[in-house]
Structure formats: structure tokens, C-alpha cells
Write an enzyme that holds these catalytic residues in place. Structure first.
Site, PDB file in Angstrom:
ATOM      1  N   TRP A 102       0.838  -1.211   0.000  1.00  0.00           N
ATOM      2  CA  TRP A 102       0.000   0.000   0.000  1.00  0.00           C
ATOM      3  C   TRP A 102       0.866   1.251   0.000  1.00  0.00           C
ATOM      4  O   TRP A 102       0.528   2.238  -0.661  1.00  0.00           O
ATOM      5  CB  TRP A 102      -0.973  -0.014   1.180  1.00  0.00           C
ATOM      6  CG  TRP A 102      -1.999  -1.096   1.064  1.00  0.00           C
ATOM      7  CD1 TRP A 102      -2.172  -2.156   1.904  1.00  0.00           C
ATOM      8  CD2 TRP A 102      -3.001  -1.251   0.039  1.00  0.00           C
ATOM      9  NE1 TRP A 102      -3.214  -2.949   1.465  1.00  0.00           N
ATOM     10  CE2 TRP A 102      -3.733  -2.425   0.329  1.00  0.00           C
ATOM     11  CE3 TRP A 102      -3.340  -0.515  -1.097  1.00  0.00           C
ATOM     12  CZ2 TRP A 102      -4.790  -2.880  -0.473  1.00  0.00           C
ATOM     13  CZ3 TRP A 102      -4.389  -0.960  -1.899  1.00  0.00           C
ATOM     14  CH2 TRP A 102      -5.098  -2.123  -1.580  1.00  0.00           C
ATOM     15  N   ASP A 172      -1.464   6.683   6.217  1.00  0.00           N
ATOM     16  CA  ASP A 172      -2.545   5.795   5.810  1.00  0.00           C
ATOM     17  C   ASP A 172      -2.760   4.833   6.981  1.00  0.00           C
ATOM     18  O   ASP A 172      -1.909   3.996   7.265  1.00  0.00           O
ATOM     19  CB  ASP A 172      -2.122   5.045   4.540  1.00  0.00           C
ATOM     20  CG  ASP A 172      -3.142   3.992   4.107  1.00  0.00           C
ATOM     21  OD1 ASP A 172      -4.188   3.846   4.771  1.00  0.00           O
ATOM     22  OD2 ASP A 172      -2.865   3.314   3.094  1.00  0.00           O
ATOM     23  N   LYS A 196     -12.164  -1.666   7.008  1.00  0.00           N
ATOM     24  CA  LYS A 196     -11.393  -2.589   7.843  1.00  0.00           C
ATOM     25  C   LYS A 196     -11.743  -2.409   9.314  1.00  0.00           C
ATOM     26  O   LYS A 196     -12.253  -3.319   9.938  1.00  0.00           O
ATOM     27  CB  LYS A 196      -9.904  -2.403   7.596  1.00  0.00           C
ATOM     28  CG  LYS A 196      -9.507  -3.110   6.295  1.00  0.00           C
ATOM     29  CD  LYS A 196      -8.461  -2.436   5.500  1.00  0.00           C
ATOM     30  CE  LYS A 196      -8.316  -3.135   4.152  1.00  0.00           C
ATOM     31  NZ  LYS A 196      -7.606  -2.310   3.178  1.00  0.00           N
TER      32      LYS A 196
HETATM   33  C1  LIG Z   1      -7.154  -1.785   2.136  1.00  0.00           C
HETATM   34  C2  LIG Z   1      -6.105  -0.758   2.185  1.00  0.00           C
HETATM   35  C3  LIG Z   1      -6.041   0.276   1.234  1.00  0.00           C
HETATM   36  C4  LIG Z   1      -6.976   0.369   0.064  1.00  0.00           C
HETATM   37  O1  LIG Z   1      -8.170   0.901   0.463  1.00  0.00           O
HETATM   38  P1  LIG Z   1      -9.350   1.228  -0.588  1.00  0.00           P
HETATM   39  O2  LIG Z   1     -10.346   1.865   0.324  1.00  0.00           O
HETATM   40  O3  LIG Z   1      -9.784  -0.071  -1.177  1.00  0.00           O
HETATM   41  O4  LIG Z   1      -8.826   2.159  -1.600  1.00  0.00           O
HETATM   42  C5  LIG Z   1      -5.046   1.227   1.382  1.00  0.00           C
HETATM   43  N1  LIG Z   1      -4.179   1.181   2.402  1.00  0.00           N
HETATM   44  C6  LIG Z   1      -4.217   0.211   3.334  1.00  0.00           C
HETATM   45  C7  LIG Z   1      -3.214   0.203   4.438  1.00  0.00           C
HETATM   46  C8  LIG Z   1      -5.172  -0.784   3.241  1.00  0.00           C
HETATM   47  O5  LIG Z   1      -5.203  -1.759   4.157  1.00  0.00           O
END
Ligand SMILES: *Cc1c(COP(=O)(O)O)cnc(C)c1O
Length: 361
Positions: A102, A172, A196
Site C-alpha cells: 500500500w 494511511d 477494515k
Molecule cells: C485496504 C487498504 C487500502 C486500500 O483501500 P481502498 O479503500 O480499497 O482504496 C489502502 N491502504 C491500506 C493500508 C489498506 O489496508
């Protein structure tokens, strides 16, 4: 109808109490005679949800009036682009710390916008760890530093965050936001796809400091401007109203559980149940992450061979433990045990792992 223990990485399990509350309110939200899905986003009922969600998030994170919480769309993946579009100006450089797929994706988007610098990477060895503070080599006066707090695919997590002084720190936190207390005031911007640890898919939470709103580019299309979303209280256009409502229910649930300190205790105990089986398996299970970088949200491990891994996944599914197949870039298994995963679920997985080892070891 029996519910399974859902170890999927995302969308992921939600607290049963939250689903039941949504069910109770589904057809008639607070006497409106309508579902939240059906009411206007300009109604006082929706405005209350939106404001309460922002207030609850700030309360849980200990943030004051110098922060805003925005509810946007496009997932964390859109934030990969929005962050550099808003904050990486001509002649500037943005620093990225790479700890997994990511963060690589975030960097790739930034490279399309401006100049970037990789301040640290643990790619060598397939991202088994978080870099140490003294491995991080910043560029001169970066516009911001970007990191990924929890690496969903590799199962590593920052245990604490380095101090970067006045340089805006952007994270993030899609897969570990609100899993434990941390100093959110260190961050200029935090973003997280909700699916999540916060609620259903469809909404992305952005926590942004006031000075960043003021600094954000005003030359972008409206939907990509943080200042416009902030000024309009996340109601510039039709928001993902049902998802925001669900996030607010999850935040209320978190508060009722005792907030972030209680969550940390809950999550540490859950993770220990599974890591203890891995560590005492004499190599039958092998964890992907280095011990001092282990995630308490995503536990990644391999078995002795792929046939055993296939058998593990299929027998686990039969036992009501679903979503344990790992991401293809790591292989093996992954147990995602976000806030909403119960201790009973982790105990059931630990028991299953011991029994599977007894039969196959
Ligand atoms: C799942 C995830 C993403 C992607 O998220 P989307 O909402 O599908 O764009 C980005 N960063 C991390 C750390 C993730 O776990």
C-alpha cells in the site's frame, strides 16, 4: 442463523451489536418513517449523524478544534492521489516510507504529481519489518512525510511513531485506526478506508489539521479539494450517508467498550492467543513478520508447504473460520483480527491451529 468468525482483511467483520442496532433502525430511523438510506443528506437527521461521527472520532483520538474529520469517497486509494495533488507543489519533494504494497501504491501516485524521495524501505526481505528511526533518511525540507501505520498484507505495524518535528506527517491508517491509543496530534493528516476497522466500505475518513486545509491546493477540481470538503462539512455533494451512519455506530460502540485503551488491551490479548500458537509450534507455523514489527490487526503466517496451507484454509472454512487465505504476495495464511473480531473468534482460531498441527504435524 449462525454467524461465522470472519477473518477477511476487508470488508471485514463488524460488531454484532452495531449490525443489530442498524437492523432495528433500518426501516424507521428515529421516527422519520424512513431508512437512513432514504433520508435527505440535507435533513437535520443526517446532519446530526454527520456531526456526531466527526465529534466521536475527535473524542476518541483526543483531537481539538484545530482538526476536522471529513467523510469522503473513493477509498484510501483516492487519498494516495489527493495527498500529493493538494500538498506537493512545484519544486517541492515528498518523502515516503515504504513498508508494503500500500505504501508503494501511495508513492506511485505521488510520482505522477511531483518529486518524491524514498526515506526508508524494508522491501528487501519482502517487508518483514518496520524501519528503525535511524534508518529513515529524509530529504531536505520535504513537503510532507507519508507512512502506512499498519501493513495489511504483510502483517507489520509501527509500534510507535518517530518524531519528525514540524514536517507534516501523513499516514494511511486504513487497517489499524483506533486499534490502540496513539498521539494523533503528531499527524497533519490521517486517512483510512472505513471497511477494515471503522465500518462498511464506501466511505473514507480523513482527519486533517486546520493548517493543512489552509495550505491545500485551490487549483484542483472541487471533488479533489480538501478545503472544499472541509468548508462544506463533507456535504459538498451527496455523501455515502449509510456508510457514515454505520461508522458512527461503530464509534459509539468503541466508546461504550471503553475507548482506545480498552481496545488495545482487547487487541493485544486476541493477537497473543494466535502468536503464542505460532511461536510454540516448533516451526509448524512460521510468522512472516519480525517479532518486534508484528501487527495486532493482521497476523500473517505460513505452513510447511502449500498443500498444508490449502488444507488449513478449507478445513478452517468448514469449522466456521473464514477468510484466512493470505494475500498472494506473501502466500500462506492471514488472520485479520480488527477491533470487531471477538476474543472468542481468536480463541477458536488458536484452538483450530493447535488441533490442525496435532493432526498434521
Ligand atoms: C485496504 C487498504 C487500502 C486500500 O483501500 P481502498 O479503500 O480499497 O482504496 C489502502 N491502504 C491500506 C493500508 C489498506 O489496508
Amino acid at each position: 442463523m449462525e454467524r461465522v468468525f470472519n477473518f477477511n482483511a476487508g470488508p471485514a467483520t463488524l460488531p454484532l451489536a452495531v449490525l443489530e442496532e442498524a437492523q432495528r433502525e433500518l426501516l424507521n430511523y428515529k421516527g422519520t418513517g424512513m431508512s437512513v438510506m432514504e433520508i435527505s443528506h440535507r435533513s437535520k437527521e443526517y446532519e446530526a449523524i454527520n456531526n456526531e461521527a466527526e465529534a466521536n472520532m475527535k473524542e476518541l483520538l483526543g483531537l481539538g478544534s484545530n482538526y476536522r474529520v471529513l467523510f469522503l469517497q473513493g477509498g484510501a486509494s483516492t487519498q494516495f492521489a489527493m495527498v500529493p495533488m493538494n500538498f506537493l507543489g512545484a519544486g517541492q519533494k515528498a518523502d515516503y516510507i515504504l513498508t508494503g504494497s500500500w505504501s508503494e501504491k501511495a508513492l506511485k501516485e505521488a510520482q505522477k504529481i511531483g518529486q518524491t524521495h524514498v526515506a526508508a524501505t524494508t522491501q528487501e526481505g519482502n517487508y518483514v519489518r518496520i524501519p528503525k528511526a535511524d534508518e529513515i533518511q529524509l530529504s531536505e525540507a520535504p513537503a510532507y512525510i507519508h507512512l502506512t501505520s499498519n501493513n495489511t498484507i504483510f502483517g507489520t505495524q509501527w509500534q510507535s511513531f518517530p518524531d519528525f518535528g514540524d514536517i507534516p506527517l501523513i499516514a494511511d491508517m486504513s487497517s489499524d485506526i483506533l486499534c490502540k491509543p496513539f498521539d494523533a496530534n503528531k499527524f497533519a493528516l490521517i486517512y483510512a478506508g472505513a471497511q477494515k476497522n471503522l465500518g462498511p466500505s464506501g466511505v473514507t475518513v480523513v482527519i486533517i489539521r486546520q493548517d493543512m486545509i489552509e495550505k491545500a491546493s485551490t487549483k484542483l477540481p472541487s471533488m479533489l479539494r480538501y478545503d472544499i470538503h472541509a468548508k462544506n462539512n463533507s456535504l459538498y455533494n451527496t455523501p455515502p450517508s449509510f456508510s457514515v451512519y454505520m461508522v458512527n455506530l461503530v464509534l459509539c460502540w468503541l466508546k461504550a467498550q471503553g475507548g482506545l485503551a480498552a481496545m488495545e488491551k482487547h487487541n493485544l490479548e486476541k493477537a497473543a492467543l494466535i502468536y503464542d500458537v505460532i511461536d510454540s509450534s516448533n516451526g509448524f507455523y512460521k510468522g512472516h513478520a519480525d517479532k518486534d514489527s508484528r501487527s495486532i490487526m493482521n497476523i500473517t503466517f505460513r505452513l510447511l508447504n502449500e498443500d498444508l496451507e490449502k488444507a488449513f484454509a478449507s478445513e478452517a472454512t468448514k469449522a466456521g473460520l473464514i477468510g484466512l487465505k493470505g494475500h498472494r504476495s506473501v502466500g500462506g495464511m492471514r488472520a485479520s483480527i480488527y477491533n470487531a473480531m471477538s476474543r472468542e473468534g481468536c480463541q477458536a482460531l488458536a484452538d483450530f491451529m493447535k488441533e490442525f498441527m496435532r493432526k498434521n504435524g
